[in-house]
Design an enzyme around this catalytic site. Structure first.
Site, PDB file in Angstrom:
ATOM      1  N   GLY A  38      -7.926   3.794   5.727  1.00  0.00           N
ATOM      2  CA  GLY A  38      -8.570   2.645   5.065  1.00  0.00           C
ATOM      3  C   GLY A  38      -7.757   1.218   4.950  1.00  0.00           C
ATOM      4  N   VAL A  39      -7.068   1.239   4.054  1.00  0.00           N
ATOM      5  CA  VAL A  39      -6.427  -0.027   3.657  1.00  0.00           C
ATOM      6  C   VAL A  39      -5.223  -0.251   4.618  1.00  0.00           C
ATOM      7  CG1 VAL A  39      -4.889  -1.068   1.727  1.00  0.00           C
ATOM      8  CG2 VAL A  39      -6.865  -0.085   1.119  1.00  0.00           C
ATOM      9  N   GLY A  40      -4.516   0.949   5.072  1.00  0.00           N
ATOM     10  CA  GLY A  40      -3.478   0.723   5.896  1.00  0.00           C
ATOM     11  C   GLY A  40      -3.947   0.286   7.054  1.00  0.00           C
TER      12      GLY A  40
ATOM     13  N   GLU B 237       9.591  17.233  14.576  1.00  0.00           N
ATOM     14  CA  GLU B 237      10.030  16.997  13.100  1.00  0.00           C
ATOM     15  C   GLU B 237       9.152  17.871  12.426  1.00  0.00           C
ATOM     16  OE1 GLU B 237      11.055  13.122  10.610  1.00  0.00           O
ATOM     17  OE2 GLU B 237       9.160  12.973  11.261  1.00  0.00           O
TER      18      GLU B 237
ATOM     19  N   GLU C   9       9.949   2.029  10.519  1.00  0.00           N
ATOM     20  CA  GLU C   9      10.964   3.038  10.361  1.00  0.00           C
ATOM     21  C   GLU C   9      10.186   4.406  10.396  1.00  0.00           C
ATOM     22  OE1 GLU C   9      12.908   5.832   9.349  1.00  0.00           O
ATOM     23  OE2 GLU C   9      12.460   5.230   7.224  1.00  0.00           O
TER      24      GLU C   9
ATOM     25  N   LYS D 266       0.598  -1.225   0.044  1.00  0.00           N
ATOM     26  CA  LYS D 266      -0.010  -0.201  -0.075  1.00  0.00           C
ATOM     27  C   LYS D 266       0.868   1.133  -0.012  1.00  0.00           C
ATOM     28  CE  LYS D 266      -1.495   2.734   3.004  1.00  0.00           C
ATOM     29  NZ  LYS D 266      -1.442   3.936   2.106  1.00  0.00           N
TER      30      LYS D 266
ATOM     31  N   CYS E 226      13.611  11.435   6.916  1.00  0.00           N
ATOM     32  CA  CYS E 226      13.341  11.216   8.156  1.00  0.00           C
ATOM     33  C   CYS E 226      14.867  11.574   8.967  1.00  0.00           C
ATOM     34  CB  CYS E 226      12.863  10.099   8.452  1.00  0.00           C
ATOM     35  SG  CYS E 226      13.492   8.719   7.539  1.00  0.00           S
TER      36      CYS E 226
ATOM     37  N   GLY F 184      -4.817   2.978  -1.259  1.00  0.00           N
ATOM     38  CA  GLY F 184      -5.668   3.402  -0.272  1.00  0.00           C
ATOM     39  C   GLY F 184      -5.000   4.343   0.583  1.00  0.00           C
ATOM     40  N   ASP F 185      -5.697   4.805   1.685  1.00  0.00           N
ATOM     41  CA  ASP F 185      -5.248   5.665   2.582  1.00  0.00           C
ATOM     42  C   ASP F 185      -4.807   5.063   4.170  1.00  0.00           C
ATOM     43  OD1 ASP F 185      -7.769   5.388   3.904  1.00  0.00           O
ATOM     44  OD2 ASP F 185      -8.565   7.421   3.243  1.00  0.00           O
ATOM     45  N   GLY F 186      -4.431   5.676   4.918  1.00  0.00           N
ATOM     46  CA  GLY F 186      -3.883   4.940   6.317  1.00  0.00           C
ATOM     47  C   GLY F 186      -5.041   4.324   6.930  1.00  0.00           C
TER      48      GLY F 186
END
Length: 479
Positions: free
Chosen positions: A209-211, A382, A249, A174, A282, A205-207
Site C-alpha cells: 500500500g503506502v510503501g 537468510e 539496505e 513509513k 541483517c 501502512g504496509d509495503g
C-alpha cells in the site's frame, strides 16, 4: 492495549482518510497490543504534498539551524527512552533490558554521530586551487520517502531521519506495520523538538500500500529503504519510471571465518552475536566457517553455548532472547530448520518447535547446525532467526571462496591473530563491512553492503552524502 490511529502530517496529528484497522500483535503473547490504521493513497498524497511544500524553506534554512534542531531532537529522545523501550519490546519482541540498551541506545548513538559529522561537513567548498571560480555545493536530494523495518526500528529511523534532516531533505516516514508504536513516539519527539510543519511526516501502512505509493510517487525524489532483498527489488522496479534515487539496505548471510589461531572466546562470541536480537539482524554472522584443525572443538563449544541461551517473554527483565516478530516469520524459520535436517546437516542444538516450557508466543529454539556445506538451503537463505550454520574449511583460499559464494555482501567477520592474514581477508572478502576479532566499527563508520545486500551507506559522513546531490558551479562571484 494501545489504540491510536492518527498520522502525523504537516505538523499535526490527523485522522486517516479511510478506516483500515490493523492489529499489532505482541509476539511474546500472540495477543494484540495496539490497533493502528493503514494509510491509503489519499494519506500518502497528503504527506508527500506537505513535504514538497516545506522543501524550499527547509533547504534554505542555514545548516547550523538544521543541526541545532537535530541536537534538540537528541535531547528530547533521551527523555522518551523508556517509552521507546516498552513499545519496541511489546511490538517486535526485543527483551526489555536489550531494548533499553541496544535498541534505544542505537538511535541516540546515530543522532549524536550525525551532529558531529554535520558540523565538520563542507556543504559548499572550492573545487580546487586550479579553478578558483568553481564551487561544489552539496544540496538536499528533495522529498525523501523513508521506509523502515521492524527488527531494529529506532536504529533505522534515526539513521535515515538524522541524515535527511541535516541534509535539508523533507521526509515521509513509513515504518513497518509490525512495529509502528515506536515511530509514533518518534513523531511526537520531532514535534516537540520544533521541526517546521511538513519537514517530517508519518503515515502508517504496509509495503504493497503506502510503501508502493511512496516508491512510485512522482513528487518523491528519493527512497531510502531497509528490509528484505525481495522488497528492495520491487521498490527499485517501481521507482524506475520516475528515475528517483533509491538507497537500499537489504539482507545478508554473513560469514564468520574462524582460523585455528583464533582467540579462545571466538566461538562463544560468534554464537552469542548470532543469537542477539533473536537472530533478526541483517548483519548477523549466520555462517560460521571454522578451520579443520579446531572444527570439532568449535562444534562442541557452539552447541554448549547455544544450549545456555535462554528464551523468554520480552517484557521480563533478564539476559534472554525474546520471540521472533510474528507467526509468518516463525513458520518460515521452522521450515528452514527442518530443511537443514532433511538436507543432512548435523543438528547440534535446538531444532523445530518451541523451547521447553513455552506453549504460546513465537519462540524459537537457539539452533546450531554443523557439518553443513555452502550449497545447503540453510547456508544460502537468510533465515532471520537464532539459527547458526557451521561449515569446515582447510585453507585461507577455501575460506574466502566459501565466504564470497553468496548473493549477499553485507558483513563478514574474521577471527585470527595473524595481522597479515587480517589484512588479506579484509581486502578479499566481498562485503560492505568486515569486522575482526570482535572489534565493533567505530562512530560514524558507514553501514551498508554490496551485491544483493543493497547500495548506499548509512551513518556518519557517508549517511549524509546519500541524502545530498552534488552541484558543480562555475563563475562563482569573488568574495
Amino acid at each position: 492495549m494501545i489504540e491510536k490511529r492518527d498520522f502525523y502530517i504537516n505538523g499535526a496529528w490527523v485522522a486517516p482518510a479511510a478506516a483500515n484497522d490493523f492489529e499489532v500483535i505482541n509476539p511474546s503473547t500472540e495477543e494484540p497490543c495496539a490497533v493502528i490504521s493503514l494509510g491509503g493513497q489519499a494519506d500518502t498524497d497528503a504527506a508527500v504534498a506537505a513535504a514538497k511544500a516545506a522543501l524550499p524553506g527547509w533547504m534554505a534554512t542555514p545548516v547550523e539551524e538544521r543541526i541545532a534542531l537535530v541536537e534538540k531532537l537528541a535531547e528530547v529522545y533521551q527523555s522518551r527512552t523508556e517509552d521507546l523501550a516498552q513499545a519496541m519490546s511489546a511490538e517486535m519482541g526485543a527483551p526489555i533490558d536489550m531494548a533499553r540498551t541496544q535498541q534505544v541506545g542505537a538511535g541516540a548513538w546515530h543522532l549524536m554521530n550525525f551532529i558531529k559529522a554535520a558540523k565538520k561537513f563542507e556543504f559548499e567548498k572550492p573545487l580546487g586551487d586550479h579553478a578558483p571560480n568553481d564551487r561544489i555545493i552539496h544540496e538536499a536530494v528533495g522529498v525523501a520517502a523513508l521506509i523502515t523495518p521492524w527488527n531494529w526500528p529506532m536504529n533505522q529511523i534515526t539513521l535515515k531521519v538524522g541524515a535527511a534532516a541535516v541534509a535539508g531533505c523533507t521526509m515521509v516516514l513509513k515504518p513497518s506495520e509490525q512495529s509502528p508504536l515506536n515511530a509514533m513516539i518518534f513523531a511526537e519527539m520531532m514535534d516537540e523538538a520544533g521541526f517546521p510543519a511538513g519537514v517530517f511526516n508519518l503515515v502508517n501502512g504496509d509495503g504493497v500500500g503506502v510503501g508502493s505509493q511512496l516508491s512510485g510517487h512522482p513528487d518523491v525524489d528519493m527512497v531510502s529503504f531497509t528490509g528484505s532483498t525481495r522488497a528492495g527489488t520491487a521498490i527499485s522496479k517501481n521507482a524506475a519510471d520516475t528515475l528517483k534515487k533509491v538507497h537500499l539496505e537489504l539482507g545478508g548471510k554473513g560469514a564468520n571465518v574462524v582460523f585455528d589461531d583464533a582467540d579462545e572466546k571466538a566461538i562463544k562470541r560468534g554464537v552469542l552475536h548470532m543469537m542477539n536480537n533473536t537472530g533478526q539482524s541483517c548483519n548477523a554472522p549466520s555462517r560460521m566457517l571454522v578451520q579443520r584443525g579446531v572444527y570439532d572443538q568449535a562444534v562442541e563449544t557452539a552447541g554448549q553455548v547455544a544450549q545456555m541461551v535462554s528464551v523468554g517473554n520480552a517484557l521480563e527483565e533478564g539476559r534472554h532472547i525474546g520471540p521472533v516478530v510474528n507467526e509468518l516469520q516463525w513458520n518460515k524459520i521452522q521450515d528452514l530448520i527442518q530443511k537443514g535436517i532433511d538436507e543432512g546437516a548435523k543438528l547440534v542444538a535446538g531444532g523445530t518447535g518451541r523451547p521447553d516450557g513455552q506453549n504460546k508466543g513465537y519462540y524459537v529454539k537457539p539452533t546450531v547446525f554443523a557439518d553443513a556445506n555452502n550449497q545447503m538451503t540453510i547456508a544460502r537463505e537468510e533465515i532471520f532467526g537464532p539459527v547458526l550454520t557451521m561449515i569446515p574449511f582447510d585453507t585461507e583460499e577455501e575460506a574466502v571462496e566459501i565466504a564470497n559464494d553468496t548473493p549477499y555482501g553485507l558483513t563478514n567477520y574474521v577471527q585470527t591473530q595473524d595481522p597479515q592474514r587480517l589484512k588479506r581477508m579484509a581486502r578479499t572478502l566481498r562485503s560492505g563491512m568486515v569486522e575482526m576479532n570482535g572489534t565493533s566499527r567505530g562512530a560514524g563508520s558507514p553501514f551498508g553492503g554490496m551485491k544483493q545486500s543493497g547500495n548506499g551507506r548509512e551513518g556518519g559522513v557517508w549517511g549524509l552524502e546519500d541524502f545530498l546531490e552534488v552541484k558543480a558551479v562555475s563563475g562563482w562571484a569573488a568574495e
